[in-house]
Design an enzyme around this catalytic site. Sequence first.
Site, short mmCIF file in Angstrom:
data_model
loop_
_atom_site.label_atom_id
_atom_site.label_comp_id
_atom_site.label_asym_id
_atom_site.label_seq_id
_atom_site.Cartn_x
_atom_site.Cartn_y
_atom_site.Cartn_z
N ASP A 34 0.83 -1.21 0.00
CA ASP A 34 0.00 0.00 0.00
C ASP A 34 0.86 1.26 0.00
O ASP A 34 2.00 1.26 0.50
CB ASP A 34 -0.90 -0.03 1.25
N GLY A 35 0.29 2.34 -0.54
CA GLY A 35 0.95 3.64 -0.46
C GLY A 35 1.56 4.12 -1.77
O GLY A 35 2.23 5.14 -1.80
N ARG A 38 0.13 7.66 -2.64
CA ARG A 38 0.66 8.74 -1.78
C ARG A 38 2.14 8.98 -2.06
O ARG A 38 2.61 10.11 -2.03
CB ARG A 38 0.43 8.39 -0.30
N ARG A 47 -0.52 9.12 -9.96
CA ARG A 47 -0.61 7.92 -9.11
C ARG A 47 0.04 6.70 -9.77
O ARG A 47 0.68 5.89 -9.10
CB ARG A 47 -2.09 7.59 -8.84
N HIS A 51 2.55 3.15 -8.83
CA HIS A 51 2.36 1.72 -9.12
C HIS A 51 3.57 1.18 -9.91
O HIS A 51 4.04 0.07 -9.67
CB HIS A 51 1.08 1.50 -9.93
N SER A 79 -7.40 -5.92 -5.84
CA SER A 79 -8.52 -6.52 -5.11
C SER A 79 -9.80 -6.46 -5.94
O SER A 79 -9.89 -5.68 -6.90
CB SER A 79 -8.74 -5.79 -3.78
N THR A 80 -10.79 -7.24 -5.52
CA THR A 80 -12.08 -7.22 -6.23
C THR A 80 -12.74 -5.84 -6.07
O THR A 80 -13.66 -5.51 -6.82
CB THR A 80 -13.03 -8.32 -5.68
N GLU A 81 -12.27 -5.05 -5.11
CA GLU A 81 -12.82 -3.70 -4.91
C GLU A 81 -12.06 -2.65 -5.74
O GLU A 81 -12.55 -1.53 -5.93
CB GLU A 81 -12.75 -3.30 -3.42
N TRP A 83 -11.67 -2.39 -8.77
CA TRP A 83 -12.34 -2.02 -10.03
C TRP A 83 -13.03 -0.68 -9.91
O TRP A 83 -13.37 -0.05 -10.91
CB TRP A 83 -13.38 -3.09 -10.43
N LEU A 145 10.91 -20.56 -4.29
CA LEU A 145 9.85 -19.71 -3.76
C LEU A 145 8.60 -19.75 -4.66
O LEU A 145 8.71 -19.66 -5.88
CB LEU A 145 10.37 -18.26 -3.70
#
Length: 254
Positions: A34-35, A38, A47, A51, A79-81, A83, A145
């Site tokens: 996350d972040g 920002r 933004r 990424h 995440s599914t959110e 979108w 891994l």
Amino acid sequence: MIKRLLARLSNSSMPQVELQSTENIPKHVAIIMDGNGRWAKDRGLPRVAGHHSGMKAVKQVTITANRIGVKYLTLYAFSTENWKRPKAEVEFLMQLPQQFLEIELDDLIANNVQVRMMGYEEHLPKHTLYAVQQAVEKTANNTGLVLNFALNYGSRLEMVEAIRSIASDVQAGQLQVDQIDELTLSSRLLSSNLPDPDLLIRTSGELRISNFMLWQLAYSELWFTDVYWPEFKEAHFMEAVKEYQQRIRRYGGL
Ligand code: FPP
């Protein structure tokens, strides 16, 4: 603010962190990266630049995790959110796996890394899915891994789907209600081929789980840092692992 400045200062001059022991390395580390937004905003960048920079942190953490003997690394990439974000940002995020794999796949193969995906294939653009599936196929026999991308993943949806599948088996007479136990549910989750995470890391100072592996994190150790994901370096990962090594896990016992 001051905490973040200190975190960033310590980040820029962070010395190499070495583990004192090779014992008690977490087998499965899950990360909420996350972040990015920002981090970009602080620099007057769009933004998506955050990424893009986050990809470098993915590479570094993968190398470190592999080196110290972590067996599974799960990264919450979309995440599914997510979108709900602006279309242009979603499109950018959807081409990142492809971009990452185009650059890194050969190296991942050379390092015996096995790529996996945990999430719903529906709605993913064809090019995203194709790139991930190719990487999954090409690395399927690797034994190092496991790099597991949580992509179009949502924990509540995953549990709803699992419960639907159990209910449907009960309805068909293939399963009795009193046969249902924890394994019945966990074996129907998208993570059925993974052990539960031992350690969850979340960057950026947010203290929440955000619909990530809610069932699987029941007894995971949690580690939070104020550092934004694009600034997350090997030393931060090692700090988290070092702290994990000191924790005493009781699983509700004494
Ligand atoms: C959350 O930060 C981050 C994401 C939703 C995307 C995470 C993706 C990457 C780190 C790149 C993934 C790379 C590969 C190889 C798949 P945010 O945008 O919510 O940040 P903010 O809270 O500061 O706005």
